[in-house]
Write an enzyme that holds these catalytic residues in place. Structure first.
Site, PDB file in Angstrom:
ATOM      1  N   ASP A  88       0.848  -1.204   0.000  1.00  0.00           N
ATOM      2  CA  ASP A  88       0.000   0.000   0.000  1.00  0.00           C
ATOM      3  C   ASP A  88       0.878   1.248   0.000  1.00  0.00           C
ATOM      4  O   ASP A  88       0.727   2.161  -0.810  1.00  0.00           O
ATOM      5  CB  ASP A  88      -0.837   0.021   1.289  1.00  0.00           C
ATOM      6  CG  ASP A  88      -2.263  -0.461   1.086  1.00  0.00           C
ATOM      7  OD1 ASP A  88      -2.797  -1.119   1.979  1.00  0.00           O
ATOM      8  OD2 ASP A  88      -2.837  -0.176   0.013  1.00  0.00           O
ATOM      9  N   GLU A  94      -5.296   7.470  -0.144  1.00  0.00           N
ATOM     10  CA  GLU A  94      -5.832   6.777   1.039  1.00  0.00           C
ATOM     11  C   GLU A  94      -4.836   6.687   2.191  1.00  0.00           C
ATOM     12  O   GLU A  94      -5.212   6.813   3.348  1.00  0.00           O
ATOM     13  CB  GLU A  94      -6.263   5.368   0.659  1.00  0.00           C
ATOM     14  CG  GLU A  94      -6.800   4.619   1.871  1.00  0.00           C
ATOM     15  CD  GLU A  94      -7.296   3.226   1.574  1.00  0.00           C
ATOM     16  OE1 GLU A  94      -7.039   2.717   0.467  1.00  0.00           O
ATOM     17  OE2 GLU A  94      -7.951   2.661   2.448  1.00  0.00           O
ATOM     18  N   ASP A 127      -6.125   5.327  -4.874  1.00  0.00           N
ATOM     19  CA  ASP A 127      -6.198   4.223  -3.926  1.00  0.00           C
ATOM     20  C   ASP A 127      -5.046   3.299  -4.300  1.00  0.00           C
ATOM     21  O   ASP A 127      -5.119   2.593  -5.303  1.00  0.00           O
ATOM     22  CB  ASP A 127      -7.548   3.506  -4.039  1.00  0.00           C
ATOM     23  CG  ASP A 127      -7.749   2.578  -2.845  1.00  0.00           C
ATOM     24  OD1 ASP A 127      -8.917   2.312  -2.500  1.00  0.00           O
ATOM     25  OD2 ASP A 127      -6.744   2.134  -2.254  1.00  0.00           O
ATOM     26  N   ILE A 167      -3.752   0.531  -3.157  1.00  0.00           N
ATOM     27  CA  ILE A 167      -4.257  -0.826  -3.336  1.00  0.00           C
ATOM     28  C   ILE A 167      -5.725  -0.783  -2.924  1.00  0.00           C
ATOM     29  O   ILE A 167      -6.036  -0.629  -1.743  1.00  0.00           O
ATOM     30  CB  ILE A 167      -3.537  -1.877  -2.467  1.00  0.00           C
ATOM     31  CG1 ILE A 167      -2.066  -2.017  -2.857  1.00  0.00           C
ATOM     32  CG2 ILE A 167      -4.250  -3.226  -2.620  1.00  0.00           C
ATOM     33  CD1 ILE A 167      -1.369  -3.179  -2.175  1.00  0.00           C
ATOM     34  N   ASP A 168      -6.584  -0.892  -3.919  1.00  0.00           N
ATOM     35  CA  ASP A 168      -8.000  -0.989  -3.585  1.00  0.00           C
ATOM     36  C   ASP A 168      -8.326  -2.484  -3.526  1.00  0.00           C
ATOM     37  O   ASP A 168      -8.025  -3.220  -4.459  1.00  0.00           O
ATOM     38  CB  ASP A 168      -8.846  -0.296  -4.657  1.00  0.00           C
ATOM     39  CG  ASP A 168     -10.305  -0.313  -4.264  1.00  0.00           C
ATOM     40  OD1 ASP A 168     -10.597  -0.109  -3.073  1.00  0.00           O
ATOM     41  OD2 ASP A 168     -11.168  -0.583  -5.118  1.00  0.00           O
ATOM     42  N   THR A 227      -7.559  -4.252  -0.391  1.00  0.00           N
ATOM     43  CA  THR A 227      -6.417  -4.768   0.396  1.00  0.00           C
ATOM     44  C   THR A 227      -6.706  -6.183   0.885  1.00  0.00           C
ATOM     45  O   THR A 227      -5.850  -7.049   0.873  1.00  0.00           O
ATOM     46  CB  THR A 227      -6.163  -3.863   1.617  1.00  0.00           C
ATOM     47  OG1 THR A 227      -6.164  -2.511   1.187  1.00  0.00           O
ATOM     48  CG2 THR A 227      -4.830  -4.171   2.273  1.00  0.00           C
ATOM     49  N   HIS A 272     -18.674  -5.140   3.482  1.00  0.00           N
ATOM     50  CA  HIS A 272     -18.609  -3.905   2.679  1.00  0.00           C
ATOM     51  C   HIS A 272     -19.914  -3.610   1.961  1.00  0.00           C
ATOM     52  O   HIS A 272     -20.095  -2.518   1.432  1.00  0.00           O
ATOM     53  CB  HIS A 272     -17.486  -4.011   1.634  1.00  0.00           C
ATOM     54  CG  HIS A 272     -16.115  -4.075   2.224  1.00  0.00           C
ATOM     55  ND1 HIS A 272     -14.985  -4.195   1.446  1.00  0.00           N
ATOM     56  CD2 HIS A 272     -15.696  -4.051   3.506  1.00  0.00           C
ATOM     57  CE1 HIS A 272     -13.907  -4.235   2.243  1.00  0.00           C
ATOM     58  NE2 HIS A 272     -14.327  -4.153   3.486  1.00  0.00           N
ATOM     59  N   SER A 321     -12.505  -5.044  -4.869  1.00  0.00           N
ATOM     60  CA  SER A 321     -11.902  -3.853  -5.498  1.00  0.00           C
ATOM     61  C   SER A 321     -12.623  -3.315  -6.723  1.00  0.00           C
ATOM     62  O   SER A 321     -13.620  -3.878  -7.177  1.00  0.00           O
ATOM     63  CB  SER A 321     -10.450  -4.176  -5.902  1.00  0.00           C
ATOM     64  OG  SER A 321     -10.415  -4.792  -7.183  1.00  0.00           O
ATOM     65  N   LYS A 357     -14.025  -4.673 -10.324  1.00  0.00           N
ATOM     66  CA  LYS A 357     -15.434  -4.865 -10.727  1.00  0.00           C
ATOM     67  C   LYS A 357     -15.813  -3.856 -11.815  1.00  0.00           C
ATOM     68  O   LYS A 357     -16.477  -4.189 -12.795  1.00  0.00           O
ATOM     69  CB  LYS A 357     -16.363  -4.690  -9.517  1.00  0.00           C
ATOM     70  CG  LYS A 357     -16.250  -5.803  -8.484  1.00  0.00           C
ATOM     71  CD  LYS A 357     -17.286  -5.673  -7.411  1.00  0.00           C
ATOM     72  CE  LYS A 357     -16.920  -4.691  -6.332  1.00  0.00           C
ATOM     73  NZ  LYS A 357     -15.756  -5.010  -5.523  1.00  0.00           N
ATOM     74  N   ARG A 360     -23.831  -1.887  -4.727  1.00  0.00           N
ATOM     75  CA  ARG A 360     -22.983  -1.706  -3.539  1.00  0.00           C
ATOM     76  C   ARG A 360     -23.773  -0.948  -2.478  1.00  0.00           C
ATOM     77  O   ARG A 360     -24.116   0.227  -2.669  1.00  0.00           O
ATOM     78  CB  ARG A 360     -21.720  -0.922  -3.890  1.00  0.00           C
ATOM     79  CG  ARG A 360     -20.774  -0.794  -2.714  1.00  0.00           C
ATOM     80  CD  ARG A 360     -19.610   0.105  -3.022  1.00  0.00           C
ATOM     81  NE  ARG A 360     -18.615   0.003  -1.974  1.00  0.00           N
ATOM     82  CZ  ARG A 360     -17.603  -0.865  -1.984  1.00  0.00           C
ATOM     83  NH1 ARG A 360     -17.463  -1.703  -2.993  1.00  0.00           N
ATOM     84  NH2 ARG A 360     -16.740  -0.913  -0.994  1.00  0.00           N
ATOM     85  N   ASP A 370     -12.212   5.150  -3.665  1.00  0.00           N
ATOM     86  CA  ASP A 370     -12.765   3.818  -3.950  1.00  0.00           C
ATOM     87  C   ASP A 370     -13.617   3.791  -5.214  1.00  0.00           C
ATOM     88  O   ASP A 370     -14.076   2.720  -5.617  1.00  0.00           O
ATOM     89  CB  ASP A 370     -13.618   3.332  -2.767  1.00  0.00           C
ATOM     90  CG  ASP A 370     -12.755   2.735  -1.658  1.00  0.00           C
ATOM     91  OD1 ASP A 370     -13.127   2.865  -0.487  1.00  0.00           O
ATOM     92  OD2 ASP A 370     -11.687   2.173  -1.971  1.00  0.00           O
TER      93      ASP A 370
HETATM   94  N1  LIG Z   1     -17.747  -1.178   5.939  1.00  0.00           N
HETATM   95  C1  LIG Z   1     -17.429  -0.867   4.662  1.00  0.00           C
HETATM   96  N2  LIG Z   1     -18.400  -0.615   3.772  1.00  0.00           N
HETATM   97  C2  LIG Z   1     -18.082  -0.317   2.477  1.00  0.00           C
HETATM   98  N3  LIG Z   1     -16.814  -0.248   2.009  1.00  0.00           N
HETATM   99  C3  LIG Z   1     -15.850  -0.491   2.888  1.00  0.00           C
HETATM  100  C4  LIG Z   1     -16.096  -0.817   4.240  1.00  0.00           C
HETATM  101  N4  LIG Z   1     -14.900  -1.001   4.843  1.00  0.00           N
HETATM  102  C5  LIG Z   1     -13.961  -0.781   3.907  1.00  0.00           C
HETATM  103  N5  LIG Z   1     -14.543  -0.486   2.733  1.00  0.00           N
HETATM  104  C6  LIG Z   1     -13.900  -0.114   1.491  1.00  0.00           C
HETATM  105  O1  LIG Z   1     -14.105  -1.136   0.505  1.00  0.00           O
HETATM  106  C7  LIG Z   1     -12.948  -1.114  -0.320  1.00  0.00           C
HETATM  107  C8  LIG Z   1     -12.805  -2.367  -1.079  1.00  0.00           C
HETATM  108  O2  LIG Z   1     -13.923  -2.419  -1.919  1.00  0.00           O
HETATM  109  P1  LIG Z   1     -14.598  -3.830  -2.253  1.00  0.00           P
HETATM  110  O3  LIG Z   1     -15.499  -4.147  -1.097  1.00  0.00           O
HETATM  111  O4  LIG Z   1     -15.373  -3.565  -3.506  1.00  0.00           O
HETATM  112  O5  LIG Z   1     -13.495  -4.807  -2.416  1.00  0.00           O
HETATM  113  C9  LIG Z   1     -11.818  -0.905   0.652  1.00  0.00           C
HETATM  114  O6  LIG Z   1     -10.758  -0.312  -0.027  1.00  0.00           O
HETATM  115  P2  LIG Z   1      -9.260  -0.645   0.460  1.00  0.00           P
HETATM  116  O7  LIG Z   1      -9.062  -2.087   0.250  1.00  0.00           O
HETATM  117  O8  LIG Z   1      -8.477   0.239  -0.444  1.00  0.00           O
HETATM  118  O9  LIG Z   1      -9.171  -0.244   1.900  1.00  0.00           O
HETATM  119  C10 LIG Z   1     -12.409   0.040   1.669  1.00  0.00           C
HETATM  120  O10 LIG Z   1     -12.103   1.394   1.393  1.00  0.00           O
HETATM  121 MG   LIG Z   2     -10.148   1.163  -1.552  1.00  0.00          MG
HETATM  122 MG   LIG Z   3      -8.164   0.814   3.065  1.00  0.00          MG
HETATM  123 MG   LIG Z   4      -6.729   1.004  -0.439  1.00  0.00          MG
END
Ligand SMILES: Nc1ncnc2c1ncn2[C@@H]1O[C@H](COP(=O)(O)O)[C@@H](OP(=O)(O)O)[C@H]1O
Ligand SMILES: [Mg+2]
Ligand SMILES: [Mg+2]
Ligand SMILES: [Mg+2]
Length: 405
Positions: free
Chosen positions: A96, A121, A186, A188-189, A191, A287, A311, A314, A328, A340
């Site tokens: 990251d 981020e 971002d 790493i989106d 993570t 998420h 991430s 999608k 989402r 994001d």
């Molecule tokens: N409770 C939550 N609800 C929605 N998104 C969240 C979440 N907690 C973390 N995320 C976000 O969801 C992103 C990943 O998206 P996805 O769910 O589509 O994989 C994460 O990015 P990071 O991995 O950069 O932190 C984070 O920012």
């Molecule tokens: Mg992200």
């Molecule tokens: Mg994050």
């Molecule tokens: Mg990230």
């Protein structure tokens, strides 16, 4: 209704124009709306340039691809010790920080002519704590090794020091907002997907006066072939590594991440019958409300099970038609971050898709780091969007009624 002489480059000098109001997007690129003092109802649209943002896009592709190379290296050799848990409990990795440093260094060196504002981020707070010296050294070495693999136009005069690294990471502390130009990153989106060995993306976008004008998604684990019909794409053994990019008014393209082979223009799915549509959602149930998504999908008549991947990969998969819908719905109280969605949103819209909140309003990236939206984010093509909006409305109303009993 004021008549607009479309896309004629404004001949009169600017001072005869009372106002240059907001920018508009057109197939010819970014246009500015000029209102004449003499006849305010007569406006001229001036094509700012159909080649706008070309050098920014080239720099962004280079930065995201290089950062992705660093991430791939770390993911391969991922040691448990590389996983640090940030104060907000989301796992953050060496990659990251390294990815964020690489992107800010490359953008700064490739785009020297303008002030550089980055909304990103990560920040260096955890790396400045006592006991992080070893981690800092490892990230600095990783970044130096990665930069050395690329001939940057402004060669790095000396290898980075740990202070240079901290400065590069902290370039990303801009708040963004409705004025000026802001890069949004971002590093790493996804993570969690990264740590699981699944999907993740380096997501980099550019805002101009609060509007997205370009976006790049580097998706190292996304197969080049369609993932339509798979459950979550990580089982594929085909060639992986996609770079998606889009510039306002110029469409969306995809090319293999690690080769210079010709990019292909991509378009979202043209499916009109929801029964033939499939939908994407977060892999992580934390998420996004999976039960709400499935009730919407049922109401819509979608037969295929959801494709759950991490991430903004999608958005990339949707832009090339691997699926038709993205749902989402974050749990109550969660505020979506702009990093994001900025890059993913333009990658889909420039491929012909529509990205809105659950109420049908376009996402507003001009309000700083957060996206304040109605309930969640939905993505579909033009044909499916009206049906989707109705299914979303009905499902949310049903859930609210059920919870009030
Ligand atoms: N409770 C939550 N609800 C929605 N998104 C969240 C979440 N907690 C973390 N995320 C976000 O969801 C992103 C990943 O998206 P996805 O769910 O589509 O994989 C994460 O990015 P990071 O991995 O950069 O932190 C984070 O920012
Ligand atoms: Mg992200
Ligand atoms: Mg994050
Ligand atoms: Mg990230």
């Amino acid at each position: 209704m004021s008549s607009i002489n479309c896309f004629r480059t404004a001949k009169a000098p600017l001072q005869t124009f009372a106002s240059v109001s907001r920018f508009r997007y057109s197939p010819n690129g970014l246009v500015s709306v000029l209102r004449r003092k003499s006849s305010p109802s007569f406006v001229t649209l001036r094509v700012v340039s159909s080649m706008a943002y070309e050098k920014e896009l080239d720099a962004a592709k280079k930065a995201a691809s290089l950062a992705a190379r660093l991430c791939q290296k770390v993911q391969k050799a991922l040691l448990q010790s590389d996983v640090q848990s940030k104060s907000d409990k989301s796992p953050v990795t060496v990659a990251d920080y390294g990815s964020q440093a690489v992107v800010s260094i490359v953008l700064e060196r490739e785009l020297t002519s303008e002030p550089f504002s980055l909304v990103a981020e990560e920040d260096s707070a955890d790396l400045r704590k006592d006991g992080s010296e070893d981690l800092l050294e490892r990230i600095t070495k990783l970044v130096n090794d990665t930069l050395a693999t690329e001939d940057l136009t402004k060669a790095i005069d000396s290898t980075l020091t740990t202070d240079d690294l901290l400065r590069a990471i902290d370039c990303g502390t801009s708040e963004g907002g409705p004025n000026g130009r802001h890069w949004v990153l971002d590093p790493i989106d996804g993570t969690k997907g990264f740590l699981r060995g699944d999907q993740y993306a380096v997501a980099l976008g550019l805002l101009e006066k609060g509007k997205v004008v370009l976006g790049v998604l580097a998706c190292p684990n996304l197969p080049l072939a369609s993932i339509a019909g798979t459950k979550n794409s990580s089982s594929s053994s085909e060639e992986t590594g996609c770079l998606f990019y889009a510039r306002i008014g110029s469409g969306t393209y995809m090319q293999p991440l690690d080769s210079k082979s010709k990019p292909v223009k991509v378009n979202v799915s043209s499916v009109e019958n929801p029964e033939e549509a499939s939908f994407f959602e977060s892999f992580e149930g934390a998420h996004s409300l999976h039960d709400l998504s499935s009730s919407i999908a049922n109401k819509l008549g979608v037969k295929a099970p959801p494709v759950r991947i991490d991430s903004q990969a999608k958005y990339g998969a949707l832009s090339r038609g691997d699926g038709a819908i993205y749902l989402r719905f974050p749990h109550k109280g969660y505020r979506e971050k702009i990093w994001d969605h900025v890059a993913g949103a333009i990658v889909v819209t420039e491929a012909g898709g529509i990205v809105t909140d659950a109420g049908g309003k376009p996402l507003d990236f001009s309000k700083g780091k957060y996206l304040d939206l109605d309930t969640g984010i939905i993505v579909a093509n033009e044909k499916l969007m009206p049906l989707l909006l109705k299914a979303v409305r009905d499902s949310i109303a049903e859930q609210e009624k059920a919870s009030s009993l």
